[in-house]
Write a protein that holds these residues in place. Sequence first.
Motif, PDB file in Angstrom:
ATOM      1  N   GLN A  71      -2.669  -4.271  23.687  1.00 55.63           N
ATOM      2  CA  GLN A  71      -3.171  -5.046  24.821  1.00 55.63           C
ATOM      3  C   GLN A  71      -4.333  -5.943  24.379  1.00 55.63           C
ATOM      4  OE1 GLN A  71      -4.589  -2.689  28.093  1.00 55.63           O
ATOM      5  NE2 GLN A  71      -4.579  -4.412  29.496  1.00 55.63           N
TER       6      GLN A  71
ATOM      7  N   GLY B  48      -3.164  -8.978  22.676  1.00 52.01           N
ATOM      8  CA  GLY B  48      -2.428  -9.910  23.524  1.00 52.01           C
ATOM      9  C   GLY B  48      -0.921  -9.816  23.389  1.00 52.01           C
TER      10      GLY B  48
ATOM     11  N   HIS C  94       0.450  -7.488  28.092  1.00 53.72           N
ATOM     12  CA  HIS C  94      -0.604  -7.918  29.010  1.00 53.72           C
ATOM     13  C   HIS C  94      -1.200  -6.754  29.783  1.00 53.72           C
ATOM     14  CE1 HIS C  94       0.277 -12.031  28.037  1.00 53.72           C
ATOM     15  NE2 HIS C  94       1.562 -11.843  28.331  1.00 53.72           N
ATOM     16  N   GLN C  95      -0.347  -5.846  30.244  1.00 60.68           N
ATOM     17  CA  GLN C  95      -0.816  -4.670  30.978  1.00 60.68           C
ATOM     18  C   GLN C  95      -0.042  -3.463  30.489  1.00 60.68           C
ATOM     19  OE1 GLN C  95       0.046  -5.871  35.031  1.00 60.68           O
ATOM     20  NE2 GLN C  95      -2.137  -5.899  35.472  1.00 60.68           N
TER      21      GLN C  95
END
Length: 150
Positions: free
Chosen positions: A98, A101, A104-105
Amino acid sequence: MKIHQVKAKPSSYQKRRRLGRGISAGQGASCGKGMRGQKARSGAGPRPGFEGGQQPLYRRLPKLKYFPKVNSKEYMAVNVGHLATFESHAEVTPQTLQEAGIIHQIKAPVKILGDGELNVPLTVKAAAFSRSARAKIEAAGGRCEIEGQS
């Protein structure tokens, strides 16, 4: 006007069906249920979905192919090719994915899939690995650890 003064229109009320009260009542003798049979008797009728002893539809359907699994696990998929951006001998977890990147979640457990190439030895911690992903990570000199186990 107050809430206790609110009433429905008199035309919205419907009279209750008075069953078995003679021929002139419209629902006399058999009460509109026909002559005989299970559905004409008093008490509850057959349960919903009952087909008279025939295998009911809800018992037949799961035997057919291509039905979705009832309690299938949902994973977030990450390919091995995305892990090549990490430094050598780094520990890869859902949190580091995360931060980098790549995801994202963290909505669901992470599964590592085998698409792409990996030349860097990494310690990867995830909920699941595909066979090809596990082979590529170990061929690069890394380790695969399933989260919650050591």
